[in-house]
Write a protein that holds these residues in place. Structure first.
Motif, mmCIF file in Angstrom:
data_model
loop_
_atom_site.group_PDB
_atom_site.id
_atom_site.type_symbol
_atom_site.label_atom_id
_atom_site.label_comp_id
_atom_site.label_asym_id
_atom_site.label_seq_id
_atom_site.Cartn_x
_atom_site.Cartn_y
_atom_site.Cartn_z
ATOM 1 N N THR A 291 6.629 -18.045 7.220
ATOM 2 C CA THR A 291 6.923 -17.217 6.054
ATOM 3 C C THR A 291 5.779 -16.279 5.703
ATOM 4 O O THR A 291 5.863 -15.540 4.728
ATOM 5 N N ALA A 292 4.727 -16.299 6.502
ATOM 6 C CA ALA A 292 3.514 -15.577 6.134
ATOM 7 C C ALA A 292 3.753 -14.080 5.943
ATOM 8 O O ALA A 292 3.293 -13.497 4.962
ATOM 9 N N TRP A 293 4.458 -13.449 6.887
ATOM 10 C CA TRP A 293 4.639 -11.995 6.796
ATOM 11 C C TRP A 293 5.373 -11.594 5.526
ATOM 12 O O TRP A 293 4.953 -10.668 4.820
ATOM 13 N N LYS A 294 6.438 -12.288 5.230
ATOM 14 C CA LYS A 294 7.218 -11.954 4.038
ATOM 15 C C LYS A 294 6.387 -12.109 2.775
ATOM 16 O O LYS A 294 6.457 -11.276 1.860
ATOM 17 N N ARG A 295 5.560 -13.133 2.750
ATOM 18 C CA ARG A 295 4.780 -13.394 1.546
ATOM 19 C C ARG A 295 3.579 -12.458 1.423
ATOM 20 O O ARG A 295 3.258 -12.002 0.320
ATOM 21 N N LEU A 296 2.921 -12.157 2.531
ATOM 22 C CA LEU A 296 1.737 -11.292 2.407
ATOM 23 C C LEU A 296 2.113 -9.843 2.156
ATOM 24 O O LEU A 296 1.308 -9.068 1.638
ATOM 25 N N THR A 297 3.361 -9.460 2.503
ATOM 26 C CA THR A 297 3.815 -8.113 2.158
ATOM 27 C C THR A 297 4.483 -8.092 0.789
ATOM 28 O O THR A 297 4.266 -7.163 0.007
ATOM 29 N N GLY A 298 5.270 -9.123 0.494
ATOM 30 C CA GLY A 298 5.978 -9.148 -0.778
ATOM 31 C C GLY A 298 5.100 -9.527 -1.952
ATOM 32 O O GLY A 298 5.087 -8.849 -2.984
ATOM 33 N N GLU A 299 4.336 -10.616 -1.797
ATOM 34 C CA GLU A 299 3.518 -11.099 -2.905
ATOM 35 C C GLU A 299 2.169 -10.389 -3.002
ATOM 36 O O GLU A 299 1.708 -10.061 -4.094
ATOM 37 N N LEU A 300 1.533 -10.171 -1.855
ATOM 38 C CA LEU A 300 0.215 -9.539 -1.863
ATOM 39 C C LEU A 300 0.271 -8.033 -1.657
ATOM 40 O O LEU A 300 -0.673 -7.325 -2.014
ATOM 41 N N GLY A 301 1.331 -7.541 -1.066
ATOM 42 C CA GLY A 301 1.477 -6.102 -0.870
ATOM 43 C C GLY A 301 0.450 -5.502 0.071
ATOM 44 O O GLY A 301 0.040 -4.348 -0.090
ATOM 45 N N LEU A 302 0.052 -6.235 1.103
ATOM 46 C CA LEU A 302 -1.048 -5.776 1.950
ATOM 47 C C LEU A 302 -0.691 -4.560 2.795
ATOM 48 O O LEU A 302 -1.573 -3.767 3.139
ATOM 49 N N THR A 303 0.577 -4.390 3.157
ATOM 50 C CA THR A 303 0.932 -3.208 3.945
ATOM 51 C C THR A 303 0.971 -1.950 3.089
ATOM 52 O O THR A 303 1.067 -0.843 3.626
ATOM 53 N N ALA A 304 0.891 -2.101 1.778
ATOM 54 C CA ALA A 304 0.913 -0.947 0.871
ATOM 55 C C ALA A 304 -0.488 -0.528 0.435
ATOM 56 O O ALA A 304 -0.638 0.421 -0.337
ATOM 57 N N LEU A 305 -1.530 -1.206 0.932
ATOM 58 C CA LEU A 305 -2.880 -0.968 0.436
ATOM 59 C C LEU A 305 -3.288 0.499 0.507
ATOM 60 O O LEU A 305 -3.717 1.088 -0.492
ATOM 61 N N ALA A 306 -3.179 1.110 1.680
ATOM 62 C CA ALA A 306 -3.677 2.480 1.861
ATOM 63 C C ALA A 306 -2.579 3.527 1.747
ATOM 64 O O ALA A 306 -2.768 4.676 2.147
ATOM 65 N N VAL A 307 -1.431 3.139 1.205
ATOM 66 C CA VAL A 307 -0.328 4.081 0.998
ATOM 67 C C VAL A 307 -0.494 4.752 -0.354
ATOM 68 O O VAL A 307 -0.803 4.085 -1.356
ATOM 69 N N ASP A 308 -0.282 6.057 -0.388
ATOM 70 C CA ASP A 308 -0.425 6.807 -1.630
ATOM 71 C C ASP A 308 0.536 6.296 -2.694
ATOM 72 O O ASP A 308 1.647 5.855 -2.400
ATOM 73 N N GLU A 309 0.108 6.370 -3.943
ATOM 74 C CA GLU A 309 0.912 5.855 -5.056
ATOM 75 C C GLU A 309 2.234 6.590 -5.209
ATOM 76 O O GLU A 309 3.199 6.030 -5.742
ATOM 77 N N ARG A 310 2.311 7.830 -4.730
ATOM 78 C CA ARG A 310 3.578 8.567 -4.850
ATOM 79 C C ARG A 310 4.661 7.960 -3.963
ATOM 80 O O ARG A 310 5.842 8.243 -4.126
ATOM 81 N N TYR A 311 4.243 7.131 -2.996
ATOM 82 C CA TYR A 311 5.193 6.417 -2.149
ATOM 83 C C TYR A 311 5.237 4.931 -2.501
ATOM 84 O O TYR A 311 5.573 4.095 -1.674
ATOM 85 N N ASP A 312 4.870 4.608 -3.737
ATOM 86 C CA ASP A 312 4.857 3.235 -4.240
ATOM 87 C C ASP A 312 3.805 2.361 -3.572
ATOM 88 O O ASP A 312 3.924 1.131 -3.523
ATOM 89 N N GLY A 313 2.749 3.003 -3.058
ATOM 90 C CA GLY A 313 1.643 2.248 -2.492
ATOM 91 C C GLY A 313 0.590 1.938 -3.525
ATOM 92 O O GLY A 313 0.735 2.240 -4.709
ATOM 93 N N MET A 314 -0.508 1.329 -3.080
ATOM 94 C CA MET A 314 -1.587 0.938 -3.988
ATOM 95 C C MET A 314 -2.673 1.994 -4.096
ATOM 96 O O MET A 314 -3.545 1.898 -4.963
ATOM 97 N N GLY A 315 -2.674 2.957 -3.185
ATOM 98 C CA GLY A 315 -3.661 4.019 -3.267
ATOM 99 C C GLY A 315 -5.081 3.571 -2.979
ATOM 100 O O GLY A 315 -6.037 4.204 -3.437
ATOM 101 N N ALA A 316 -5.245 2.476 -2.247
ATOM 102 C CA ALA A 316 -6.581 1.996 -1.893
ATOM 103 C C ALA A 316 -7.101 2.770 -0.685
ATOM 104 O O ALA A 316 -6.465 3.716 -0.213
ATOM 105 N N THR A 317 -8.255 2.359 -0.171
ATOM 106 C CA THR A 317 -8.858 3.060 0.952
ATOM 107 C C THR A 317 -8.730 2.248 2.232
ATOM 108 O O THR A 317 -8.266 1.105 2.226
ATOM 109 N N PHE A 318 -9.204 2.840 3.321
ATOM 110 C CA PHE A 318 -9.206 2.142 4.606
ATOM 111 C C PHE A 318 -10.092 0.904 4.561
ATOM 112 O O PHE A 318 -9.866 -0.052 5.311
ATOM 113 N N ALA A 319 -11.078 0.899 3.681
ATOM 114 C CA ALA A 319 -11.967 -0.268 3.573
ATOM 115 C C ALA A 319 -11.190 -1.513 3.167
ATOM 116 O O ALA A 319 -11.460 -2.620 3.671
#
Length: 328
Positions: free
Chosen positions: A27-55
């Motif tokens: 269940t790791a993939w579903k939880r780390l994307t759904g609960e932690l949102g790790l695939t959204a880290l470096a995605v711009d906020e206009r696309y519902d991402g977190m707007g973080a950096t590559f770091a």
């Protein structure tokens, strides 16, 4: 916490590390994307991402790589960052699925031809390609997206059972253009491999030192033997250097400096080499149990070897660094 982490990055690292301790299962993939949102880290906020950096993406890669979590994070998180900065049509087509974790991605950096916006050719050893929903393909200096349903994907067996690869065939596959790419996406992937390799090397060293402290022979811990102390000390120097090299490459990626073209292959070359040494010592210094299938050492050894060969074998990367740096 690493010395270079900000307070927010340290909190992110600890959250991911706690997650990995508890949820290293199917269940790791579903939880780390759904609960932690790790695939959204470096995605711009206009696309519902977190707007973080590559770091922050690199921090997640480190912590997932530390435990060899068998998830397609590197390719998918990098795809999110690249698409976020690319053409809007491609971003709107694929980022919702990447952000939610419903779609995974894979990169192909050569061997494919483009004619009138359609792709032809076969790519082998495609990292995370077996279950990808979209492929990001670089042809000359342009990056394209292709839906997996428009390709022929064949999963292939690998030495490393925690990371999957595929052979992908394109036969006039339709595309959406992401934008120009002069090799930056490939170098960013090299940086992520370097970061996770350095973190995995830290785990190998820590695990080995803990075993040497606990295992007793001749009435005392074997870690007190001078020869083993020297081996661990030499390895500790290499691991610390690998962490520094990975951090320098991540900093170059975040800053967008021109030296990324040198730093990325150099960090990948050095960090995967140290990882291989750390994994090999992990097997040796654990003695008889280090050679067994039940012990984790063999998984780190296999990951280290496959990481060495991805995106350029050591000899290829040495030539690349020399050419880019003008050393020959």
């Amino acid at each position: 916490m690493y010395e270079t982490d900000s307070s927010e990055q340290a909190a992110l690292r600890e959250t991911i590390r706690d997650f990995c301790r508890q949820h290293a299962d199917a269940t790791a993939w579903k939880r780390l994307t759904g609960e932690l949102g790790l695939t959204a880290l470096a995605v711009d906020e206009r696309y519902d991402g977190m707007g973080a950096t590559f770091a922050e993406v690199a921090i997640a890669a480190e912590e997932l790589g530390r435990v060899l979590l068998p998830v397609p994070y590197l390719s998918t998180a990098l795809a999110g960052a690249v698409l976020s900065d690319g053409d809007r049509a491609a971003a709107e087509a694929f980022l919702p699925g990447i952000v939610s974790g419903a779609m995974t991605a894979a990169f192909i950096f050569g061997g494919i031809a483009a004619t009138d916006g359609r792709l032809d050719g076969t790519a082998r050893h495609v990292l995370d390609g077996a279950a990808a929903g979209v492929f990001l393909v670089r042809v000359q200096d342009v990056l394209y997206t292709v839906r997996a349903q428009d390709t022929i994907v064949e999963a292939v067996g690998t030495l490393d059972q925690t990371r999957f690869q595929a052979t992908v065939t394109f036969q006039g596959a339709p595309t959406l253009v992401v934008g120009p790419d002069d090799g930056r996406a490939e170098n960013l992937m090299r940086v992520l491999i370097a970061a996770e390799s350095a973190a995995a090397a830290v785990h190998c060293l820590d695990s080995t030192v803990a075993y040497l402290k606990a295992r007793r022979q001749f009435g005392r811990p074997i870690g007190s033997f001078q020869a083993l102390k020297h081996r661990c000390a030499d390895l500790a120097v290499g691991v610390a250097s690998a962490r520094a090299a990975a951090h320098a490459a991540v900093s170059s990626a975040v800053a967008g400096t021109a030296d990324l073209a040198v730093m990325a292959p150099l960090a990948k070359l050095y960090c995967t080499d140290i990882f291989w040494r750390a994994a090999a010592e992990m097997v040796q210094l654990h003695g008889g149990i280090g050679f067994t299938w039940e012990h984790e050492a063999h998984r780190y050894l296999k990951r280290a070897k496959t990481s060495q060969l991805l995106l350029g074998a050591p000899s290829e990367l040495r030539r690349l660094v020399a050419d880019v740096a003008g050393l020959r």
